[in-house]
Design an enzyme around this catalytic site. Structure first.
Site, PDB file in Angstrom:
ATOM      1  N   ARG B   7       8.343  14.887  -4.977  1.00  0.00           N
ATOM      2  CA  ARG B   7       9.354  15.810  -5.528  1.00  0.00           C
ATOM      3  C   ARG B   7      10.355  16.222  -4.451  1.00  0.00           C
ATOM      4  NH1 ARG B   7       7.177  21.713  -5.103  1.00  0.00           N
ATOM      5  NH2 ARG B   7       5.529  21.412  -3.597  1.00  0.00           N
ATOM      6  N   SER B  34      10.453  24.342  -7.624  1.00  0.00           N
ATOM      7  CA  SER B  34       9.245  23.514  -7.621  1.00  0.00           C
ATOM      8  C   SER B  34       9.556  22.044  -7.812  1.00  0.00           C
ATOM      9  CB  SER B  34       8.291  23.978  -8.729  1.00  0.00           C
ATOM     10  OG  SER B  34       7.926  25.326  -8.527  1.00  0.00           O
ATOM     11  N   GLU B  55      12.555  24.146 -22.538  1.00  0.00           N
ATOM     12  CA  GLU B  55      12.699  22.735 -22.171  1.00  0.00           C
ATOM     13  C   GLU B  55      13.334  21.902 -23.276  1.00  0.00           C
ATOM     14  OE1 GLU B  55       9.860  24.447 -21.976  1.00  0.00           O
ATOM     15  OE2 GLU B  55       9.527  24.684 -19.829  1.00  0.00           O
ATOM     16  N   PHE B  80       5.193  19.937 -19.151  1.00  0.00           N
ATOM     17  CA  PHE B  80       6.094  20.737 -19.996  1.00  0.00           C
ATOM     18  C   PHE B  80       7.205  19.878 -20.589  1.00  0.00           C
ATOM     19  CE2 PHE B  80       4.934  24.123 -16.694  1.00  0.00           C
ATOM     20  CZ  PHE B  80       3.760  24.435 -17.364  1.00  0.00           C
ATOM     21  N   HIS B 105       4.925  17.363 -10.590  1.00  0.00           N
ATOM     22  CA  HIS B 105       3.594  17.973 -10.678  1.00  0.00           C
ATOM     23  C   HIS B 105       2.678  17.179 -11.602  1.00  0.00           C
ATOM     24  CE1 HIS B 105       5.959  20.977  -8.722  1.00  0.00           C
ATOM     25  NE2 HIS B 105       4.903  21.746  -8.505  1.00  0.00           N
ATOM     26  N   ASP B 113      -3.483  25.364  -9.737  1.00  0.00           N
ATOM     27  CA  ASP B 113      -2.936  25.892 -10.986  1.00  0.00           C
ATOM     28  C   ASP B 113      -3.758  25.485 -12.207  1.00  0.00           C
ATOM     29  OD1 ASP B 113      -0.902  27.550 -10.218  1.00  0.00           O
ATOM     30  OD2 ASP B 113       0.668  26.011 -10.325  1.00  0.00           O
ATOM     31  N   GLN B 117      -1.038  23.099 -16.124  1.00  0.00           N
ATOM     32  CA  GLN B 117       0.172  22.650 -15.416  1.00  0.00           C
ATOM     33  C   GLN B 117       0.121  21.170 -15.008  1.00  0.00           C
ATOM     34  OE1 GLN B 117       2.200  25.757 -14.894  1.00  0.00           O
ATOM     35  NE2 GLN B 117       0.528  26.236 -16.283  1.00  0.00           N
ATOM     36  N   ARG B 163       3.291  16.556  -6.850  1.00  0.00           N
ATOM     37  CA  ARG B 163       3.458  17.755  -6.042  1.00  0.00           C
ATOM     38  C   ARG B 163       2.949  17.501  -4.622  1.00  0.00           C
ATOM     39  NH1 ARG B 163       0.054  22.040  -4.490  1.00  0.00           N
ATOM     40  NH2 ARG B 163       1.182  23.983  -4.113  1.00  0.00           N
TER      41      ARG B 163
END
Lengths: 277, 312
Positions: B7, B34, B55, B80, B105, B113, B117, B163
């Site tokens: 990322r 993030s 989103e 998401f 992620h 998390d 997530q 991530r």
């Protein structure tokens, strides 16, 4: 060359009548589809394509054209009828609605018909696409505008409210949304299925400019579309109160006619009534 | 060996393509710090749009932007953004809009998390959409090239990013090619196909397997759709069995993609390894890779067992 628009009320009403008659003919021929919402939308559709929007039937992808998205995609027969009347394709194409290989898919497919801006039919999505187009127009200081028609039943979708929340943030005064408030959806009256009242207050509370009109009064429709163009810093909702199945006595305000094709006999009766309207 | 989260590499690459393509715009849904799209936002504030925690609208607006000539990168966590599947299928896929969907992620590699997530189904979802290209890079170099490819390609792309930091697995002369896999290490007994966060573990697993007398070939698959069919068939012919490992459900991801090709073109035994139709949970990223047996030791153990079951 851009399509020559008209502000003559009786001419626009005549276009609306023709949209209704062709919608009835195509849906009967197809044997399935959604007459109720096509008929409720016809007056606004006629005002947009023949009275307000800059467009060019000979050049559907003209960069300076105004954009229209039928977010309530099942009512696309009304728009197909209008496109044919404007000369985007021959009226004889209309009977191919919903048939295999036809550019006139049951719900709009932009890849099959150049005159369409987006593919819709899963409710709640067209407004976000319109919003993105309006944002791009703002970035480019473009003079073209974006018009999007949504349904009241469609406004039950959460994504609609995500877009309603976002459009004022981006100051999209180049975006005009017309809510075809015909009160009906497949399972019944909107107020019974999932009430939205007061929908005008909801949009106002999200900082939209809201204009309430009778969606079958051509003068009110034109006035509202003009007023929306003058909005300085925010998007406009034209809250068009309409009658589902408008113009055909046995369809008017009957939710059963949301998604059912007329029989040949019903078509004939409907055409007689519409011809006299 | 350099290590960098894909990322982070993505954020830097976005700035680069932003300079190269004036029509590139970036959208995020309250996760720009993030997803690292914040780097683009700092450099090109007029071309960055914050959509808040919404989103679906962001994806749809991306489609509208694309239809008006922009090249939008819409960014959020993999879970998401691909969770708004219907919007992607309709407004991006069916509409053929030139939208670049970026899901960061990915996988259990996010760690603490926990499951909510973790993108663990995103490859499976995105692979089903006609015309969608699915890419998961395994290191910084590959990420930057994948972003450049996405910007240049005229059509929808799904980019899956991690991530956690990843060491380099590709050489200096590496060139990403859509539809091509890359053999990272030679071997003749079986082929390990890996992607993204598991690729460097697969390379270490090769050494562990070698100690057990198993000569494993290692292939990195960044282009999950289209897949490199020729390479899969060649590995099937040359090594006789195929093992896949991914930080994603074994249903619908890399393993399925490899198995589909092998089944239809050159049937050999295939073992899919990864997240075994279970949910993720909280833990350290490394600890989770160990617990779910997708670190080097876990991969070596599973691959050795598979090899024995096939070759005895």
């Amino acid at each position: 060359m851009a399509f020559e628009l008209t502000r003559d009320i009786s001419t626009l009403k005549s276009y609306a009548r023709s949209i209704r008659m062709n919608s009835i003919k195509m849906l009967t021929e197809a044997g399935s589809g959604h007459p109720g919402g096509s008929l409720s939308a016809a007056d606004v559709v006629a005002a947009l394509l023949f009275g307000v929007m800059k467009h060019d039937p000979a050049n559907p992808k003209w960069e300076q054209r105004d954009r229209f998205i039928m977010s309530k995609g099942h009512c696309i027969p009304a728009w197909y009828s209008a496109l044919a009347a404007a000369g985007y394709f021959g009226e004889d194409e209309l009977i191919n609605l919903r048939k295999f290989g036809s550019p006139l898919q049951g719900h709009p497919d932009r890849m099959r018909l150049d005159a369409l801006e987006a593919s819709t039919g899963s409710l709640g999505q067209g407004l976000s696409i319109a919003l993105g187009m309006a944002m791009a127009g703002k970035m480019d200081n473009a003079s073209w505008r974006v018009y999007c028609m949504i349904g009241d039943g469609e406004a039950q979708e959460g994504q609609i409210w995500e877009a309603v929340m976002a459009a004022p943030k981006f100051k999209l005064n180049n975006l005009t949304v017309i809510l075809d408030n015909n009160n009906g959806q497949i399972d019944g009256y909107v107020e019974d299925v999932m009430p939205l009242t007061p929908i005008d207050a909801k949009f106002r509370s999200f900082n939209w400019h809201v204009i309430a009109i009778n969606g079958h009064d051509m003068e009110q429709i034109l006035k509202a579309l003009d007023e929306a163009q003058a909005a300085q810093d925010r998007p406009t909702l034209i809250w068009a109160k309409t009658l589902k199945g408008k113009g055909v006595s046995f369809m008017e305000n009957q939710v059963g006619w949301h998604g059912k094709a007329p029989s040949v006999e019903q078509r004939e009766q409907a055409l007689v009534e519409l011809a006299q309207s | 060996m350099a290590t960098k989260a894909t990322r982070q590499s993505f954020g830097e690459a976005l700035v680069d393509v932003g300079a190269q393509y004036p029509n590139v715009v970036v959208m995020d849904a309250d996760l720009s710090k993030s997803t690292m799209s914040c780097l683009f936002a700092e450099k090109y504030p007029d071309r960055f749009f914050e959509f808040g925690i919404a989103e679906a609208n962001m994806i749809g607006a991306g489609a509208g932007m694309a239809l008006a000539g922009k090249i939008p990168f819409v960014c959020s966590f993999a879970c998401f953004i691909t969770g708004r599947f219907d919007t992607i299928r309709m407004s991006v896929g069916y509409t053929h809009s030139n939208v670049k969907i970026v899901g960061t992620h990915a996988g259990i590699g996010i760690g603490e998390d926990g499951h909510s997530q973790m993108g663990l189904e995103d490859i499976a979802l995105m692979r089903t959409i006609p015309g969608m290209i699915v890419i998961q890079p395994a290191d910084e170099r590959e990420t930057k090239q994948a972003v450049e490819f996405a910007a240049a390609h005229g059509g929808p792309v799904y980019l899956r990013l991690t991530r956690q930091k990843l060491p380099d697995v590709n050489g200096d002369d590496y060139k990403f090619e859509c539809g091509k896999g890359v053999q990272l290490a030679e071997g003749s007994d079986l082929t390990i196909f890996a992607t993204g966060g598991t690729t460097h573990h697969a390379l270490k697993a090769k050494d562990l397997l070698s100690n057990q007398g198993v000569d494993a070939r290692v292939v990195n698959i960044a282009s999950l759709k289209p897949m490199d069919e020729e390479l899969v068939v060649r590995c099937a012919k040359e090594t006789g069995c195929l093992f896949t490992v991914e930080d994603h459900s074994i249903i619908g991801g890399l393993g399925s993609a490899v198995a589909e090709i092998a089944a239809e073109k050159y049937p050999v035994p295939v073992k899919r390894w990864g997240i075994l139709d279970v949910f993720g949970q909280s833990g350290s990223p490394d600890g989770l890779y160990t617990e779910y047996k997708i670190d080097a030791h876990g991969i070596a153990e599973a691959a050795a067992e598979f090899y024995k079951s096939v070759k005895k």
